[in-house]
Every structure is written in C-alpha cells, then in structure tokens.
Design an enzyme around this catalytic site. Sequence first.
Site, PDB file in Angstrom:
ATOM      1  CE  LYS A 159      47.664  58.135 -13.517  1.00 10.73           C
ATOM      2  NZ  LYS A 159      46.991  56.597 -13.215  1.00 10.73           N
ATOM      3  CE  LYS A 202      41.066  55.488  -8.740  1.00  6.89           C
ATOM      4  NZ  LYS A 202      41.290  55.408  -7.275  1.00  6.89           N
ATOM      5  CB  THR A 231      43.471  54.832 -12.255  1.00  7.77           C
ATOM      6  OG1 THR A 231      43.178  53.633 -10.863  1.00  7.77           O
ATOM      7  CG2 THR A 231      42.060  55.425 -12.486  1.00  7.77           C
TER       8      THR A 231
HETATM    9  P1  NAP Z   1      53.713  55.036  -9.164  1.00  6.51           P
HETATM   10  O1  NAP Z   1      54.697  54.252  -8.035  1.00  6.51           O
HETATM   11  O2  NAP Z   1      54.516  55.977  -9.209  1.00  6.51           O
HETATM   12  O3  NAP Z   1      54.695  53.853 -10.612  1.00  6.51           O
HETATM   13  C1  NAP Z   1      53.630  52.313 -10.217  1.00  6.51           C
HETATM   14  C2  NAP Z   1      54.462  52.013 -11.067  1.00  6.51           C
HETATM   15  O4  NAP Z   1      55.142  51.830 -12.725  1.00  6.51           O
HETATM   16  C3  NAP Z   1      56.166  51.162 -10.462  1.00  6.51           C
HETATM   17  O5  NAP Z   1      56.821  50.048 -10.160  1.00  6.51           O
HETATM   18  C4  NAP Z   1      56.554  51.893 -11.307  1.00  6.51           C
HETATM   19  O6  NAP Z   1      58.821  51.646 -12.061  1.00  6.51           O
HETATM   20  C5  NAP Z   1      56.216  51.718 -12.549  1.00  6.51           C
HETATM   21  N1  NAP Z   1      56.224  52.293 -14.209  1.00  6.51           N
HETATM   22  C6  NAP Z   1      56.851  54.028 -14.196  1.00  6.51           C
HETATM   23  N2  NAP Z   1      56.839  54.268 -15.265  1.00  6.51           N
HETATM   24  C7  NAP Z   1      56.807  53.333 -16.360  1.00  6.51           C
HETATM   25  C8  NAP Z   1      58.031  53.084 -17.407  1.00  6.51           C
HETATM   26  N3  NAP Z   1      57.881  53.481 -18.570  1.00  6.51           N
HETATM   27  N4  NAP Z   1      58.414  51.678 -18.007  1.00  6.51           N
HETATM   28  C9  NAP Z   1      57.588  50.451 -16.411  1.00  6.51           C
HETATM   29  N5  NAP Z   1      57.120  50.514 -15.618  1.00  6.51           N
HETATM   30  C10 NAP Z   1      57.324  52.695 -15.378  1.00  6.51           C
HETATM   31  O7  NAP Z   1      52.156  54.282  -8.800  1.00  6.51           O
HETATM   32  P2  NAP Z   1      51.342  54.311  -7.945  1.00  6.51           P
HETATM   33  O8  NAP Z   1      51.272  55.510  -7.046  1.00  6.51           O
HETATM   34  O9  NAP Z   1      51.311  52.766  -7.422  1.00  6.51           O
HETATM   35  O10 NAP Z   1      50.225  54.061  -8.699  1.00  6.51           O
HETATM   36  C11 NAP Z   1      49.980  53.128  -9.163  1.00  6.51           C
HETATM   37  C12 NAP Z   1      48.402  53.031 -10.834  1.00  6.51           C
HETATM   38  O11 NAP Z   1      47.780  52.586  -9.544  1.00  6.51           O
HETATM   39  C13 NAP Z   1      48.619  54.425 -10.874  1.00  6.51           C
HETATM   40  O12 NAP Z   1      47.415  54.098 -12.161  1.00  6.51           O
HETATM   41  C14 NAP Z   1      47.712  54.899 -10.225  1.00  6.51           C
HETATM   42  O13 NAP Z   1      47.117  56.133 -10.368  1.00  6.51           O
HETATM   43  C15 NAP Z   1      46.947  54.095  -9.211  1.00  6.51           C
HETATM   44  N6  NAP Z   1      46.107  54.854  -8.800  1.00  6.51           N
HETATM   45  C16 NAP Z   1      47.415  55.673  -7.204  1.00  6.51           C
HETATM   46  C17 NAP Z   1      46.882  54.922  -5.799  1.00  6.51           C
HETATM   47  C18 NAP Z   1      47.954  55.981  -5.106  1.00  6.51           C
HETATM   48  O14 NAP Z   1      47.730  56.534  -3.472  1.00  6.51           O
HETATM   49  N7  NAP Z   1      49.336  55.914  -5.207  1.00  6.51           N
HETATM   50  C19 NAP Z   1      46.363  55.237  -5.194  1.00  6.51           C
HETATM   51  C20 NAP Z   1      44.698  54.041  -6.379  1.00  6.51           C
HETATM   52  C21 NAP Z   1      45.545  54.026  -7.464  1.00  6.51           C
HETATM   53  P3  NAP Z   1      59.653  52.708 -10.578  1.00  6.51           P
HETATM   54  O15 NAP Z   1      59.697  51.358 -10.128  1.00  6.51           O
HETATM   55  O16 NAP Z   1      60.959  51.876 -12.253  1.00  6.51           O
HETATM   56  O17 NAP Z   1      59.494  53.247 -11.102  1.00  6.51           O
END
Ligand code: NAP
Length: 298
Positions: A245, A177, A101
């Site tokens: 965010k 979204k 997102t």
């Molecule tokens: P997350 O667990 O916080 O992180 C996702 C990934 O981003 C991890 O692999 C992390 O690597 C990587 N990352 C973060 N900063 C980085 C950097 N500076 N350089 C390289 N890699 C980096 O996020 P998530 O909850 O899976 O969400 C992923 C996306 O989907 C987001 O945009 C979020 O808004 C969206 N989303 C999330 C949800 C939810 O419920 N969680 C639902 C719908 C959509 P590391 O493992 O090394 O930290």
Amino acid sequence: MATDNSKAVGFIGLGIMGLPMCLNLVKAGRNVIVWNRTIETSQQLAAAHPSAVTVAASADDVVARCDLIYSMLSTLEASEAVFPSVMRALAPGKMIVDCATLTVARMQQIAFAVRSTGAKFLEAPVSGSKGPAEAGQLIFLTSGDEEVSVAAAADLASMGKKTFYFGATVGKGTEMKLVVNMVMAVQLNAVAEGVTLAEACDLDVNALGEILNMGAMASPMMKLKFPMMAAGDLPPQFPLKHAQKDLRFAVDMADQHDAAVPLSAASNEQYKLVRAEHGDSDFGAIVHATRRPKRKSD
Ligand code: NAP
C-alpha cells in the site's frame, strides 16, 4: 496549550501498532478511552488495565468523551469506514491526531473536514514497526495545527523517541513517511533477491546474513528481517499488504510530482505479485516473489 493529564485521551484502532502505542500512553499515566472494530481487543486491554482503560461504544463515543483523540487505522478503506463516525462528534476544542499511513489527498481531505467543524488536526504517521511501537521508540512525522502538536507533545514522547514537525501544511508528514517507506520496501526487496541468488548458487544463506550484518549494510532492519526471510518464518510485524500500500502511494506520489522512481515502481510490481498469497505475513515475505521452490533432488 499544555497537556491536561487529568482528562482521558481517546484511541481509535488497536491493531499491530495501535495497541502497543496505547499501552505506552497507559504506562505514562494516561487514562484512555478506546474503540476498535474488533471489540474483544478493547475488552482485553481494559481487563488488563481496568483503572486506566475504558471501552467506548463507538468511534463517535470516543470523540464525545475526549478532547484529544489518536487514530491508528490501517488503510484508506478503514479510514473511510470509521471517520464518518468520528466526524459526527467533532466540535470546537476537539483535536484529532491521525497516525495512519494514508495518501496526502486523504490526509488533506480529513484535515479539511475536521477543521470545518471548528476542531483541529495533526497528521502524525510513524516510522518504526511493532518492536519500536512496543518500546516507545517510534518516530512521528507530523504536520498540521501547531496547537495540536503542542497538546500532543508529551503523549508522542511517551510513544516515540523523536517527533518531527514539518509545519502547518497537512501532507508534508505523509510525504516524508511515504519516501521513508519506499526506500525501506525497495531495500528489503534487494535483500530478498540476495537470498534468492545465494540459494540458487547453493551458498550458505545464514552466512550471507552474517556477512551483510558485519559490513556497511548492517542495519536494525537487516538484523531483524534477514533471519526471518532465510527461515521463511514471517509473523507480521509490518504486514506485506501495508508495505505494498505504501509503495503504491509513493509511486503515485512520484507520478504526481513528475519524479522518476523506476526501482520503486518495479519493486511495487514484485510486492503485488505476492500480496494475494502473503499479504498478511511480514513484508519480509517479498522473498517469495523470487525464491524458487526447492527441487526434488535438493
Ligand atoms: P493493522 O493491525 O492491520 O490494523 C489497524 C487497525 O485498523 C485495527 O484496529 C483494525 O481493526 C482497523 N481496521 C482495519 N480495517 C477496518 C475497517 N474496515 N473498519 C474499522 N477498522 C478497521 O495495522 P497496523 O499494522 O497497526 O498499521 C496501522 C497503520 O500504521 C497503517 O496505516 C500502517 O501502514 C501504518 N504503519 C504500520 C507499521 C507496522 O509495522 N505495522 C509501521 C508504521 C506504520 P481490527 O482490529 O478490527 O482488525
């Protein structure tokens, strides 16, 4: 173009969402080449599925070894940190599916850069959190190159329950979204204020949850989040920092379209209040924006 199941697909970003999404690809019989900033996550996944998962050395290594690549990075900063590496290996025949997102502007910028290499691009942000990601019940909100939409269809079906395709214009999936998440964040903020007021009136908060969940406002989110909020037990499913965010992106998007979203703008301020202290908790931690500490006499 039909999906070529014999060829490995790429997966970049094994966070809260990316890891279970990738596991569902494996369950569906896919071989996956993965890269994650924290290499231990990739290594653990590969150790658990040695015949299906290969750890790549870098994001550009994933792209070099696969034609169809999924990306699930967290923020604009993460996207900006990783995409230069992705870009290095892009070429005609490669296809990128970005499930994060982000903003419309960022998605369009990525699409332009990807297409300028001769590769194709689909944005595919998801509705649904950790539980739906684990259950393969996500909703994909896609737009971009139709060729990628067709090539990725079977994979998206193994990770989700429904894929919407809004046409070739990148940004339409992200717009949808952001609207969805704006509604969700404000709704949970309202629930948080209900918890706060019930506590202030010395009402039984668990009874409030039961009543809400028996009536017209019952929802999967209410069922899942209310007990977490009432108990103050908020392990991250959707981290509050990501909810804020998305709310910020939605409020900015409303500003660009001259649309009035005063409730969401006010709610964004509430999320900002607690982001520093509770950003890594689940977004149910919005309850801390209004909840009063227990008085000594309580
Ligand atoms: P997350 O667990 O916080 O992180 C996702 C990934 O981003 C991890 O692999 C992390 O690597 C990587 N990352 C973060 N900063 C980085 C950097 N500076 N350089 C390289 N890699 C980096 O996020 P998530 O909850 O899976 O969400 C992923 C996306 O989907 C987001 O945009 C979020 O808004 C969206 N989303 C999330 C949800 C939810 O419920 N969680 C639902 C719908 C959509 P590391 O493992 O090394 O930290």
